[in-house]
Structure formats: structure tokens, C-alpha cells
Scaffold this motif. Sequence first.
Motif, PDB file in Angstrom:
ATOM      1  N   GLY A   1       0.784  -1.222   0.000  1.00  0.00           N
ATOM      2  CA  GLY A   1       0.000   0.000   0.000  1.00  0.00           C
ATOM      3  C   GLY A   1       0.812   1.265   0.000  1.00  0.00           C
ATOM      4  N   ASN A   2       2.093   1.169  -0.350  1.00  0.00           N
ATOM      5  CA  ASN A   2       2.989   2.324  -0.342  1.00  0.00           C
ATOM      6  C   ASN A   2       3.111   2.865  -1.764  1.00  0.00           C
ATOM      7  OD1 ASN A   2       5.023   4.199  -0.107  1.00  0.00           O
ATOM      8  ND2 ASN A   2       6.552   2.779   0.719  1.00  0.00           N
ATOM      9  N   LEU A   3       2.669   4.101  -1.984  1.00  0.00           N
ATOM     10  CA  LEU A   3       2.690   4.683  -3.318  1.00  0.00           C
ATOM     11  C   LEU A   3       4.100   4.905  -3.852  1.00  0.00           C
ATOM     12  CD1 LEU A   3      -0.215   7.280  -3.034  1.00  0.00           C
ATOM     13  CD2 LEU A   3      -0.201   5.155  -4.344  1.00  0.00           C
ATOM     14  N   ASP A   4       5.111   4.817  -2.976  1.00  0.00           N
ATOM     15  CA  ASP A   4       6.500   4.955  -3.415  1.00  0.00           C
ATOM     16  C   ASP A   4       7.129   3.618  -3.785  1.00  0.00           C
ATOM     17  OD1 ASP A   4       6.565   7.736  -3.041  1.00  0.00           O
ATOM     18  OD2 ASP A   4       6.930   7.476  -0.893  1.00  0.00           O
ATOM     19  N   SER A   5       6.371   2.538  -3.608  1.00  0.00           N
ATOM     20  CA  SER A   5       6.892   1.203  -3.897  1.00  0.00           C
ATOM     21  C   SER A   5       5.980   0.508  -4.897  1.00  0.00           C
ATOM     22  CB  SER A   5       6.994   0.376  -2.610  1.00  0.00           C
ATOM     23  OG  SER A   5       7.454  -0.928  -2.881  1.00  0.00           O
ATOM     24  N   PHE A   6       6.395   0.485  -6.154  1.00  0.00           N
ATOM     25  CA  PHE A   6       5.585  -0.138  -7.195  1.00  0.00           C
ATOM     26  C   PHE A   6       5.413  -1.632  -6.927  1.00  0.00           C
ATOM     27  CE2 PHE A   6       6.278   2.936 -11.010  1.00  0.00           C
ATOM     28  CZ  PHE A   6       5.687   3.938 -10.270  1.00  0.00           C
ATOM     29  N   GLY A   7       4.211  -2.101  -7.158  1.00  0.00           N
ATOM     30  CA  GLY A   7       3.930  -3.522  -7.016  1.00  0.00           C
ATOM     31  C   GLY A   7       3.551  -4.133  -8.356  1.00  0.00           C
TER      32      GLY A   7
ATOM     33  N   LEU B   1       4.638  -9.717 -14.296  1.00  0.00           N
ATOM     34  CA  LEU B   1       5.042  -8.341 -13.986  1.00  0.00           C
ATOM     35  C   LEU B   1       4.060  -7.281 -14.472  1.00  0.00           C
ATOM     36  CD1 LEU B   1       8.876  -8.687 -14.763  1.00  0.00           C
ATOM     37  CD2 LEU B   1       7.653  -9.164 -12.639  1.00  0.00           C
ATOM     38  N   ILE B   2       2.789  -7.484 -14.186  1.00  0.00           N
ATOM     39  CA  ILE B   2       1.754  -6.494 -14.484  1.00  0.00           C
ATOM     40  C   ILE B   2       1.745  -5.449 -13.368  1.00  0.00           C
ATOM     41  CG2 ILE B   2      -0.724  -6.096 -14.743  1.00  0.00           C
ATOM     42  CD1 ILE B   2      -0.970  -9.014 -15.682  1.00  0.00           C
ATOM     43  N   HIS B   3       1.928  -4.183 -13.732  1.00  0.00           N
ATOM     44  CA  HIS B   3       1.831  -3.112 -12.729  1.00  0.00           C
ATOM     45  C   HIS B   3       0.429  -2.508 -12.687  1.00  0.00           C
ATOM     46  CE1 HIS B   3       2.680   0.197 -10.146  1.00  0.00           C
ATOM     47  NE2 HIS B   3       2.616   1.116 -11.090  1.00  0.00           N
ATOM     48  N   GLY B   4      -0.301  -2.603 -13.768  1.00  0.00           N
ATOM     49  CA  GLY B   4      -1.659  -2.068 -13.775  1.00  0.00           C
ATOM     50  C   GLY B   4      -2.311  -2.165 -15.137  1.00  0.00           C
ATOM     51  N   PHE B   5      -3.488  -1.584 -15.232  1.00  0.00           N
ATOM     52  CA  PHE B   5      -4.205  -1.570 -16.506  1.00  0.00           C
ATOM     53  C   PHE B   5      -5.115  -0.354 -16.570  1.00  0.00           C
ATOM     54  CE2 PHE B   5      -7.167  -3.783 -13.728  1.00  0.00           C
ATOM     55  CZ  PHE B   5      -8.409  -3.299 -14.104  1.00  0.00           C
ATOM     56  N   THR B   6      -5.476  -0.002 -17.784  1.00  0.00           N
ATOM     57  CA  THR B   6      -6.447   1.068 -18.016  1.00  0.00           C
ATOM     58  C   THR B   6      -7.605   0.500 -18.816  1.00  0.00           C
ATOM     59  OG1 THR B   6      -4.797   2.837 -17.988  1.00  0.00           O
ATOM     60  CG2 THR B   6      -6.876   3.297 -19.101  1.00  0.00           C
ATOM     61  N   PHE B   7      -8.815   0.707 -18.296  1.00  0.00           N
ATOM     62  CA  PHE B   7     -10.023   0.293 -19.002  1.00  0.00           C
ATOM     63  C   PHE B   7     -10.759   1.548 -19.458  1.00  0.00           C
ATOM     64  CE2 PHE B   7     -14.617  -0.427 -19.000  1.00  0.00           C
ATOM     65  CZ  PHE B   7     -14.702  -1.429 -19.958  1.00  0.00           C
ATOM     66  N   THR B   8     -10.963   1.664 -20.747  1.00  0.00           N
ATOM     67  CA  THR B   8     -11.674   2.813 -21.304  1.00  0.00           C
ATOM     68  C   THR B   8     -13.012   2.343 -21.845  1.00  0.00           C
ATOM     69  OG1 THR B   8      -9.572   3.830 -21.945  1.00  0.00           O
ATOM     70  CG2 THR B   8     -11.580   4.711 -22.955  1.00  0.00           C
ATOM     71  N   PRO B   9     -14.119   2.743 -21.231  1.00  0.00           N
ATOM     72  CA  PRO B   9     -15.431   2.276 -21.672  1.00  0.00           C
ATOM     73  C   PRO B   9     -15.848   2.920 -22.988  1.00  0.00           C
ATOM     74  CG  PRO B   9     -15.688   3.929 -19.975  1.00  0.00           C
ATOM     75  CD  PRO B   9     -14.212   3.667 -20.092  1.00  0.00           C
ATOM     76  N   SER B  10     -16.830   2.321 -23.603  1.00  0.00           N
ATOM     77  CA  SER B  10     -17.407   2.916 -24.810  1.00  0.00           C
ATOM     78  C   SER B  10     -18.500   3.904 -24.386  1.00  0.00           C
ATOM     79  CB  SER B  10     -18.011   1.819 -25.688  1.00  0.00           C
ATOM     80  OG  SER B  10     -19.163   1.279 -25.057  1.00  0.00           O
ATOM     81  N   ILE B  11     -19.289   4.348 -25.326  1.00  0.00           N
ATOM     82  CA  ILE B  11     -20.383   5.258 -25.006  1.00  0.00           C
ATOM     83  C   ILE B  11     -21.550   4.520 -24.350  1.00  0.00           C
ATOM     84  CG2 ILE B  11     -19.807   6.840 -26.859  1.00  0.00           C
ATOM     85  CD1 ILE B  11     -22.037   5.540 -28.522  1.00  0.00           C
TER      86      ILE B  11
ATOM     87  N   THR C   1       3.497  -8.297  -5.368  1.00  0.00           N
ATOM     88  CA  THR C   1       4.865  -8.324  -4.858  1.00  0.00           C
ATOM     89  C   THR C   1       5.579  -7.042  -5.268  1.00  0.00           C
ATOM     90  OG1 THR C   1       5.633  -9.484  -6.836  1.00  0.00           O
ATOM     91  CG2 THR C   1       5.028 -10.833  -4.937  1.00  0.00           C
ATOM     92  N   ALA C   2       6.669  -6.723  -4.570  1.00  0.00           N
ATOM     93  CA  ALA C   2       7.434  -5.518  -4.889  1.00  0.00           C
ATOM     94  C   ALA C   2       8.073  -5.667  -6.259  1.00  0.00           C
ATOM     95  CB  ALA C   2       8.499  -5.273  -3.829  1.00  0.00           C
ATOM     96  N   ALA C   3       8.014  -4.609  -7.060  1.00  0.00           N
ATOM     97  CA  ALA C   3       8.535  -4.673  -8.420  1.00  0.00           C
ATOM     98  C   ALA C   3      10.038  -4.903  -8.446  1.00  0.00           C
ATOM     99  CB  ALA C   3       8.192  -3.383  -9.164  1.00  0.00           C
ATOM    100  N   ASN C   4      10.761  -4.354  -7.452  1.00  0.00           N
ATOM    101  CA  ASN C   4      12.219  -4.493  -7.463  1.00  0.00           C
ATOM    102  C   ASN C   4      12.685  -5.871  -7.025  1.00  0.00           C
ATOM    103  OD1 ASN C   4      11.596  -4.352  -4.783  1.00  0.00           O
ATOM    104  ND2 ASN C   4      12.709  -2.442  -4.379  1.00  0.00           N
ATOM    105  N   SER C   5      11.773  -6.677  -6.473  1.00  0.00           N
ATOM    106  CA  SER C   5      12.149  -8.039  -6.061  1.00  0.00           C
ATOM    107  C   SER C   5      11.554  -9.087  -6.970  1.00  0.00           C
ATOM    108  CB  SER C   5      11.691  -8.295  -4.620  1.00  0.00           C
ATOM    109  OG  SER C   5      10.269  -8.272  -4.543  1.00  0.00           O
ATOM    110  N   ALA C   6      10.725  -8.659  -7.917  1.00  0.00           N
ATOM    111  CA  ALA C   6      10.077  -9.600  -8.826  1.00  0.00           C
ATOM    112  C   ALA C   6      10.784  -9.570 -10.168  1.00  0.00           C
ATOM    113  CB  ALA C   6       8.607  -9.227  -9.011  1.00  0.00           C
ATOM    114  N   SER C   7      11.101 -10.748 -10.659  1.00  0.00           N
ATOM    115  CA  SER C   7      11.707 -10.841 -11.988  1.00  0.00           C
ATOM    116  C   SER C   7      11.016 -11.939 -12.759  1.00  0.00           C
ATOM    117  CB  SER C   7      13.216 -11.098 -11.871  1.00  0.00           C
ATOM    118  OG  SER C   7      13.467 -12.216 -11.048  1.00  0.00           O
TER     119      SER C   7
END
Length: 217
Positions: free
Chosen positions: A103-109, A161-171, A185-191
Motif C-alpha cells: 500500500g505504499n505509493l513509493d513502492s511499485f507492485g 510483472l503487471i503493474h496495472g491496466f487502463t479500461f476505457t469504456p465505450s459510449i 509483490t514488490a517490483a524491485n524483487s520480482a523478476s
Amino acid sequence: MKKIFTVFIITLCNLLISSHACAALVSLDFDDITGNNVLWQSDRYLANKEVLFQANDADLYAYDDPSPGHGGENVATSGLSYIYSGTPGHGNSAITVTFFDQGNLDSFGVTNFLQFDVVDYASENTALWSYRVFDINGDTLFSETGTASGETVQISTNIPLIHGFTFTPSIDTEGLDSFVFENVTAANSASVPEPVTALLFGLGALGLLTKRKLSSP
């Protein structure tokens, strides 16, 4: 040699199965959000679920009124509520979901699996929504487009190694429900995921054994 190879294959299979079984899944059905077209905070699940929802150009809302003729036959895939971005009653803006370690915004997961339902608000149109998965650098790992056409559509992505996604709806006014993802998991420890690492080591060991066997008199 055959006996060694058989033991090696059995060991690898057991390792892969046990590793997959140990991968815990986190589920969000948004049913803790009560009220119709409720405005809610994007960091609602950050501290305990390590996931952040953000509305790109609007606000986030929750909808929990599955009445007949207003999306009821399509909404309740996991319960009563789903989330959307836009204005009250109109989910027509993009939602970006990102993971953060502890939950730390300075630590990418990162995660290796995610799944959710696209909820179409009782629309029979066929306008396209879009979906893009990205890594910690913002680079696209996977993307697709589709249409719900008045139905609930499940999207599932299994990529390391998925950090996130963007979903854009239609009309068509679409939202998200039944969100599931693998433990962050922490991005710097995941390979490379552990099963793949084990497989690479195993193949290397098998190659050495084979070379030794062929070179022996």
C-alpha cells in the motif's frame, strides 16, 4: 539416463503445481460500497489490498441498483455493486488500476494475473471499449478491444510483472465488477516467476547430464 530424466520431469511438474497452488488470489466485488451512484475515494483499497483505482478524467462512482430494465440482469455478477468512472449514472471515462507493494505509493507492485467483469449498463449497442495492461515503465504488455452488447464480459490476463491496466469504456456506460488478482509483490524483487526460473535451471541441469553421458566412454 531414462530413470534420471523421469525423476527430473516428475520433480519439475510437482514444483510447478505446488507453486501455482500457493499463489493466493485477492478478490474485490465492491459490495462494501452501499448506495446508488455513490462517489467514493480512489484509495479505498490501497492499504489492505494494495490496489489503487483512479478516474482519468472524471470521478469514480459505485452503482448498486440491479433493478429490471436498468442493468439488473447484467450487473449482479458477484453481488450488487460495480464501479465506473464518469458522471453519476454515466460510466464513460477511463479507469486506471495500479498495484503498490504494501500500500505504499513509493513502492511499485506487480502481479502475474488479473481478472474482472465488464458490466454493460443494459445497453444493446456495439460500441467498443478498450483495455491496456502495462508494466512499471508504462509500456504496454497486452491490449484488446471488445463490446459487451448488453452482456457481462469477463476479461482475464495472465502475464508476468503487471503493474496495472487502463479500461476505457465505450459510449455504452460500462463499469467493472468481480475484480480478482494474484498477490502483489514488490517490483524491485520480482523478476522471472519462480516456476519459470526452476524450469530454466532444470533444463540446464538436464543438458549437463546429457553432455556428460554422451562424452563418457
